[in-house]
Design an enzyme around this catalytic site. Sequence first.
Site, PDB file in Angstrom:
ATOM      1  N   THR A   1       0.867  -1.112   0.472  1.00 24.75           N
ATOM      2  CA  THR A   1       0.067  -0.180   0.169  1.00 24.75           C
ATOM      3  C   THR A   1       0.595   1.495   0.014  1.00 24.75           C
ATOM      4  O   THR A   1       2.114   1.755   0.461  1.00 24.75           O
ATOM      5  CB  THR A   1      -0.589  -0.044   1.211  1.00 24.75           C
ATOM      6  N   GLY A   2       0.080   1.722  -0.483  1.00 30.00           N
ATOM      7  CA  GLY A   2       0.694   3.838  -0.960  1.00 30.00           C
ATOM      8  C   GLY A   2       0.560   4.553   0.729  1.00 30.00           C
ATOM      9  O   GLY A   2       0.687   5.671   0.439  1.00 30.00           O
ATOM     10  N   SER A   3      -0.390   4.005   0.667  1.00 24.27           N
ATOM     11  CA  SER A   3      -1.229   4.608   2.352  1.00 24.27           C
ATOM     12  C   SER A   3      -2.552   6.110   1.263  1.00 24.27           C
ATOM     13  O   SER A   3      -2.733   6.307   0.337  1.00 24.27           O
ATOM     14  CB  SER A   3      -0.196   4.479   3.623  1.00 24.27           C
ATOM     15  N   HIS A   4      -1.496   6.803   2.491  1.00 24.26           N
ATOM     16  CA  HIS A   4      -2.128   8.557   1.720  1.00 24.26           C
ATOM     17  C   HIS A   4      -1.435   9.248   0.959  1.00 24.26           C
ATOM     18  O   HIS A   4      -2.109   9.882   0.600  1.00 24.26           O
ATOM     19  CB  HIS A   4      -1.841   9.210   2.805  1.00 24.26           C
TER      20      HIS A   4
END
Length: 181
Positions: free
Chosen positions: A99-102
Amino acid sequence: MSDHVFREYDIRGVAERDLSDDFAERLGRGLAEMLAPEGRAPTLVVARDCRLSGERLENALVRGLVAGGAQVVRVGVGPTPLMYFGVHHLNADGGIMVTGSHNPAEDNGFKIMKGKASFFGTQLVALRARTKQPFGEVAGGSARDQDISDAYVEALTSRVELGPHRFPFVIDAGNGGAGPL
């Protein structure tokens, strides 16, 4: 090896510049060793968000985990809490969320659990060092897909009671990975 992608709590970088397939595969090999309980191969949950680079990184990560002897359970696309849930629900030895998150869409990365806890700080420093070392031969790794989405949704919705009052509400599916759930 891209040292600058190792942060205090996760691994992050521009997917096409910093996170090559070789990097993700070596990361998987290192994690297969570091997340293994004493005397046996680890069972690890892997999930990803809906970023375009996610499938490539997940596939390379899983190749490394399997080559390191891990029993990998791929639970699919969803939010990071899906991976956390998967680790608990399947009584796994840990998990990795691609994931790259935000961060912006071109970024991606990895959030890691060892057992039921976060993998961070000195553990990530040790993982960074481990990914630079040669790996020996390990047999017995495998990967399989398992859909845990119904169990995840049931666990979440069973905790919600709206009561007799009717009122409008909005559900935010976050970055899109939660949408299908």
